[in-house]
Design a protein around this motif. Structure first.
Motif, PDB file in Angstrom:
ATOM      1  N   ALA A 199       0.834  -1.208   0.000  1.00  0.00           N
ATOM      2  CA  ALA A 199       0.000   0.000   0.000  1.00  0.00           C
ATOM      3  C   ALA A 199       0.868   1.258   0.000  1.00  0.00           C
ATOM      4  O   ALA A 199       0.511   2.274  -0.602  1.00  0.00           O
ATOM      5  CB  ALA A 199      -0.926   0.000   1.210  1.00  0.00           C
ATOM      6  N   GLU A 200       2.028   1.188   0.659  1.00  0.00           N
ATOM      7  CA  GLU A 200       2.959   2.321   0.700  1.00  0.00           C
ATOM      8  C   GLU A 200       3.676   2.497  -0.634  1.00  0.00           C
ATOM      9  O   GLU A 200       3.934   3.626  -1.058  1.00  0.00           O
ATOM     10  CB  GLU A 200       3.995   2.106   1.803  1.00  0.00           C
ATOM     11  N   SER A 201       4.002   1.378  -1.289  1.00  0.00           N
ATOM     12  CA  SER A 201       4.756   1.411  -2.555  1.00  0.00           C
ATOM     13  C   SER A 201       4.139   0.413  -3.528  1.00  0.00           C
ATOM     14  O   SER A 201       4.696  -0.656  -3.789  1.00  0.00           O
ATOM     15  CB  SER A 201       6.229   1.060  -2.299  1.00  0.00           C
ATOM     16  N   PRO A 202       2.968   0.724  -4.080  1.00  0.00           N
ATOM     17  CA  PRO A 202       2.211  -0.262  -4.853  1.00  0.00           C
ATOM     18  C   PRO A 202       2.858  -0.721  -6.148  1.00  0.00           C
ATOM     19  O   PRO A 202       2.469  -1.765  -6.688  1.00  0.00           O
ATOM     20  CB  PRO A 202       0.881   0.457  -5.130  1.00  0.00           C
ATOM     21  N   THR A 205       6.229 -16.577  -3.740  1.00  0.00           N
ATOM     22  CA  THR A 205       6.005 -18.015  -3.808  1.00  0.00           C
ATOM     23  C   THR A 205       6.869 -18.577  -4.935  1.00  0.00           C
ATOM     24  O   THR A 205       7.551 -17.832  -5.635  1.00  0.00           O
ATOM     25  CB  THR A 205       4.527 -18.351  -4.098  1.00  0.00           C
ATOM     26  N   GLU A 206       6.810 -19.881  -5.120  1.00  0.00           N
ATOM     27  CA  GLU A 206       7.546 -20.507  -6.223  1.00  0.00           C
ATOM     28  C   GLU A 206       6.700 -20.618  -7.484  1.00  0.00           C
ATOM     29  O   GLU A 206       7.180 -21.092  -8.513  1.00  0.00           O
ATOM     30  CB  GLU A 206       8.036 -21.889  -5.800  1.00  0.00           C
ATOM     31  N   TYR A 207       5.451 -20.171  -7.427  1.00  0.00           N
ATOM     32  CA  TYR A 207       4.560 -20.264  -8.579  1.00  0.00           C
ATOM     33  C   TYR A 207       4.764 -19.091  -9.539  1.00  0.00           C
ATOM     34  O   TYR A 207       5.090 -17.971  -9.115  1.00  0.00           O
ATOM     35  CB  TYR A 207       3.097 -20.294  -8.133  1.00  0.00           C
ATOM     36  N   GLN A 208       4.547 -19.352 -10.827  1.00  0.00           N
ATOM     37  CA  GLN A 208       4.547 -18.284 -11.818  1.00  0.00           C
ATOM     38  C   GLN A 208       3.287 -17.455 -11.630  1.00  0.00           C
ATOM     39  O   GLN A 208       2.177 -17.982 -11.643  1.00  0.00           O
ATOM     40  CB  GLN A 208       4.575 -18.881 -13.237  1.00  0.00           C
ATOM     41  N   ASP A 209       3.448 -16.175 -11.431  1.00  0.00           N
ATOM     42  CA  ASP A 209       2.317 -15.306 -11.151  1.00  0.00           C
ATOM     43  C   ASP A 209       1.691 -14.815 -12.459  1.00  0.00           C
ATOM     44  O   ASP A 209       2.407 -14.333 -13.348  1.00  0.00           O
ATOM     45  CB  ASP A 209       2.782 -14.100 -10.323  1.00  0.00           C
ATOM     46  N   PRO A 210       0.360 -14.929 -12.611  1.00  0.00           N
ATOM     47  CA  PRO A 210      -0.301 -14.405 -13.819  1.00  0.00           C
ATOM     48  C   PRO A 210      -0.043 -12.916 -14.040  1.00  0.00           C
ATOM     49  O   PRO A 210      -0.162 -12.432 -15.164  1.00  0.00           O
ATOM     50  CB  PRO A 210      -1.788 -14.674 -13.550  1.00  0.00           C
ATOM     51  N   ASN A 211       0.303 -12.197 -12.968  1.00  0.00           N
ATOM     52  CA  ASN A 211       0.559 -10.763 -13.081  1.00  0.00           C
ATOM     53  C   ASN A 211       2.034 -10.432 -13.290  1.00  0.00           C
ATOM     54  O   ASN A 211       2.429  -9.274 -13.193  1.00  0.00           O
ATOM     55  CB  ASN A 211       0.078 -10.040 -11.812  1.00  0.00           C
ATOM     56  N   SER A 212       2.855 -11.455 -13.586  1.00  0.00           N
ATOM     57  CA  SER A 212       4.305 -11.230 -13.656  1.00  0.00           C
ATOM     58  C   SER A 212       4.695 -10.218 -14.734  1.00  0.00           C
ATOM     59  O   SER A 212       5.632  -9.437 -14.539  1.00  0.00           O
ATOM     60  CB  SER A 212       5.043 -12.544 -13.882  1.00  0.00           C
ATOM     61  N   SER A 213       3.997 -10.210 -15.867  1.00  0.00           N
ATOM     62  CA  SER A 213       4.367  -9.273 -16.936  1.00  0.00           C
ATOM     63  C   SER A 213       4.146  -7.829 -16.500  1.00  0.00           C
ATOM     64  O   SER A 213       4.921  -6.937 -16.856  1.00  0.00           O
ATOM     65  CB  SER A 213       3.570  -9.569 -18.209  1.00  0.00           C
ATOM     66  N   LYS A 214       3.114  -7.605 -15.705  1.00  0.00           N
ATOM     67  CA  LYS A 214       2.853  -6.259 -15.191  1.00  0.00           C
ATOM     68  C   LYS A 214       3.973  -5.820 -14.261  1.00  0.00           C
ATOM     69  O   LYS A 214       4.480  -4.693 -14.374  1.00  0.00           O
ATOM     70  CB  LYS A 214       1.512  -6.257 -14.445  1.00  0.00           C
ATOM     71  N   TRP A 215       4.377  -6.720 -13.368  1.00  0.00           N
ATOM     72  CA  TRP A 215       5.455  -6.394 -12.442  1.00  0.00           C
ATOM     73  C   TRP A 215       6.783  -6.243 -13.164  1.00  0.00           C
ATOM     74  O   TRP A 215       7.604  -5.403 -12.799  1.00  0.00           O
ATOM     75  CB  TRP A 215       5.543  -7.451 -11.340  1.00  0.00           C
ATOM     76  N   ASP A 216       7.022  -7.045 -14.203  1.00  0.00           N
ATOM     77  CA  ASP A 216       8.246  -6.888 -14.993  1.00  0.00           C
ATOM     78  C   ASP A 216       8.315  -5.492 -15.588  1.00  0.00           C
ATOM     79  O   ASP A 216       9.388  -4.873 -15.630  1.00  0.00           O
ATOM     80  CB  ASP A 216       8.296  -7.933 -16.110  1.00  0.00           C
ATOM     81  N   PHE A 217       7.179  -4.990 -16.041  1.00  0.00           N
ATOM     82  CA  PHE A 217       7.139  -3.642 -16.597  1.00  0.00           C
ATOM     83  C   PHE A 217       7.491  -2.609 -15.531  1.00  0.00           C
ATOM     84  O   PHE A 217       8.307  -1.707 -15.770  1.00  0.00           O
ATOM     85  CB  PHE A 217       5.755  -3.344 -17.175  1.00  0.00           C
ATOM     86  N   TYR A 218       6.911  -2.737 -14.352  1.00  0.00           N
ATOM     87  CA  TYR A 218       7.179  -1.780 -13.276  1.00  0.00           C
ATOM     88  C   TYR A 218       8.647  -1.791 -12.867  1.00  0.00           C
ATOM     89  O   TYR A 218       9.233  -0.746 -12.578  1.00  0.00           O
ATOM     90  CB  TYR A 218       6.336  -2.099 -12.043  1.00  0.00           C
ATOM     91  N   PHE A 219       9.252  -2.984 -12.809  1.00  0.00           N
ATOM     92  CA  PHE A 219      10.623  -3.111 -12.314  1.00  0.00           C
ATOM     93  C   PHE A 219      11.672  -2.854 -13.393  1.00  0.00           C
ATOM     94  O   PHE A 219      12.721  -2.265 -13.126  1.00  0.00           O
ATOM     95  CB  PHE A 219      10.852  -4.512 -11.742  1.00  0.00           C
ATOM     96  N   SER A 272      13.611   2.601 -11.912  1.00  0.00           N
ATOM     97  CA  SER A 272      12.510   1.864 -12.528  1.00  0.00           C
ATOM     98  C   SER A 272      11.279   2.759 -12.563  1.00  0.00           C
ATOM     99  O   SER A 272      11.089   3.633 -11.702  1.00  0.00           O
ATOM    100  CB  SER A 272      12.207   0.585 -11.746  1.00  0.00           C
ATOM    101  N   ILE A 273      10.434   2.518 -13.548  1.00  0.00           N
ATOM    102  CA  ILE A 273       9.246   3.363 -13.683  1.00  0.00           C
ATOM    103  C   ILE A 273       8.315   3.203 -12.490  1.00  0.00           C
ATOM    104  O   ILE A 273       7.536   4.102 -12.165  1.00  0.00           O
ATOM    105  CB  ILE A 273       8.522   3.068 -15.012  1.00  0.00           C
ATOM    106  N   GLY A 274       8.415   2.069 -11.792  1.00  0.00           N
ATOM    107  CA  GLY A 274       7.593   1.872 -10.611  1.00  0.00           C
ATOM    108  C   GLY A 274       7.830   2.922  -9.548  1.00  0.00           C
ATOM    109  O   GLY A 274       6.907   3.315  -8.814  1.00  0.00           O
ATOM    110  N   VAL A 275       9.067   3.420  -9.435  1.00  0.00           N
ATOM    111  CA  VAL A 275       9.392   4.468  -8.463  1.00  0.00           C
ATOM    112  C   VAL A 275       8.583   5.725  -8.754  1.00  0.00           C
ATOM    113  O   VAL A 275       8.062   6.382  -7.844  1.00  0.00           O
ATOM    114  CB  VAL A 275      10.904   4.778  -8.489  1.00  0.00           C
ATOM    115  N   VAL A 276       8.455   6.063 -10.025  1.00  0.00           N
ATOM    116  CA  VAL A 276       7.706   7.250 -10.432  1.00  0.00           C
ATOM    117  C   VAL A 276       6.205   7.024 -10.272  1.00  0.00           C
ATOM    118  O   VAL A 276       5.466   7.904  -9.819  1.00  0.00           O
ATOM    119  CB  VAL A 276       8.052   7.616 -11.884  1.00  0.00           C
ATOM    120  N   LEU A 277       5.748   5.820 -10.604  1.00  0.00           N
ATOM    121  CA  LEU A 277       4.323   5.514 -10.463  1.00  0.00           C
ATOM    122  C   LEU A 277       3.875   5.553  -9.009  1.00  0.00           C
ATOM    123  O   LEU A 277       2.716   5.859  -8.721  1.00  0.00           O
ATOM    124  CB  LEU A 277       4.025   4.140 -11.069  1.00  0.00           C
ATOM    125  N   ASN A 278       4.781   5.251  -8.092  1.00  0.00           N
ATOM    126  CA  ASN A 278       4.442   5.368  -6.675  1.00  0.00           C
ATOM    127  C   ASN A 278       4.100   6.805  -6.300  1.00  0.00           C
ATOM    128  O   ASN A 278       3.347   7.043  -5.355  1.00  0.00           O
ATOM    129  CB  ASN A 278       5.599   4.896  -5.799  1.00  0.00           C
TER     130      ASN A 278
END
Length: 209
Positions: A13-16, A96-110, A164-170
Motif C-alpha cells: 500500500a505504501e509502494s504499490p 512463492t515458487e509459482y509463476q504469477d499471472p501478473n508477472s508481466s505487469k510487475w516486470d514492466f514496473y521493475f 525503474s518506472i515503478g518508483v515514479v508511479l508510486n
C-alpha cells in the motif's frame, strides 16, 4: 522474541508499484508442501538490514492461516533457526515458487527504466515528462522533471538518476494513461493537476541543443 513477520499488504500500500505481493490466483492455490517467502523483521535495524526474507514450507493451511517450517538459516535473527515452526497469515507472504499471472505487469514496473530529476525524488512531485528515442534495451526514453529545476541544475548530469518506472508511479500513477505512447512526445501538468500533451513542443531545439 526479537523478530516479527512483516505485513506485506501494508508495504504494498505504501509502494504499490515497487513492492511485489503475490496475486490472489497464486495465494488461492497454495497448499501443504508448497514453499513461500516471508519477511522476518528484527526489533532494531542492524547494518542497514530492515529484515530477512526467508522460505518456509507449508505444513498446514486453514483458510488464511498457515503453519510451516523455516527452510533457511537466518543471517542475524538469533531467535530463529532452520526447521523452526512458523505461524503466519496470507498478509505475511511476499513471494512463492509459482509463476504469477501478473508477472508481466510487475516486470514492466521493475524493468522499465526512466531518467528522473533528483528534485522529483526529493519533492515527490513531477510536472513535466518527455519521451525521446530509447538509448538502450531497458531505457524507455522518458525523462521526468519536477518543473522547478533551473538551467544550471539541468546541465549537471549528477542531478539525475536512472530508476525503474515503478518508483515514479508510486508518486503519481495517472501517467499510466499515456506512458506507452511512442516517442517523440511531451506532457505537462496543468493548473487542475492533470497532464496534457504539448502538441507544439520544440523537438528540433531539444534534439539539437
Amino acid at each position: 522474541m526479537s523478530w516479527y513477520l512483516d505485513n506485506v499488504y501494508e508495504r504494498n500500500a505504501e509502494s504499490p508499484y515497487t513492492f511485489y505481493i503475490p496475486s490472489k490466483q497464486v495465494i488461492d492455490i497454495l497448499s501443504i508442501g508448497d514453499i513461500v517467502k516471508l519477511r522476518f523483521m528484527g526489533e532494531t535495524e542492524k547494518d542497514g538490514l530492515a529484515g530477512e526474507r526467508m522460505w518456509v514450507e507449508i505444513t498446514e493451511r486453514i483458510g488464511q492461516n498457515f503453519k510451516g517450517l523455516l527452510t533457511n538459516d537466518p543471517y542475524d535473527l538469533k531467535d530463529l533457526k532452520i526447521g523452526q515452526e512458523i505461524l503466519f497469515k496470507v498478509e505475511n507472504i511476499c513471494d512463492t515458487e509459482y509463476q504469477d499471472p501478473n508477472s508481466s505487469k510487475w516486470d514492466f514496473y521493475f524493468d522499465t527504466l526512466v531518467t528522473v530529476s533528483e528534485d522529483v525524488l526529493e519533492k515527490r512531485e513531477f510536472n513535466f515528462l518527455l519521451r525521446d528515442n530509447p538509448k538502450g534495451e531497458d531505457d524507455s526514453g522518458w525523462s521526468i522533471l519536477s518543473g522547478y529545476e533551473d538551467v544550471e541544475f539541468l546541465c549537471d548530469s549528477e542531478n539525475f538518476q536512472i530508476v525503474s518506472i515503478g518508483v515514479v508511479l508510486n508518486i503519481d500513477d495517472s501517467i499510466l494513461e499515456f506512458i506507452q505512447e511512442p516517442p517523440l512526445c511531451a506532457y505537462e501538468r496543468n493548473e487542475e493537476g492533470e497532464f496534457y500533451k504539448i502538441d507544439d513542443y520544440d523537438w528540433e531545439g531539444y534534439l539539437n541543443g
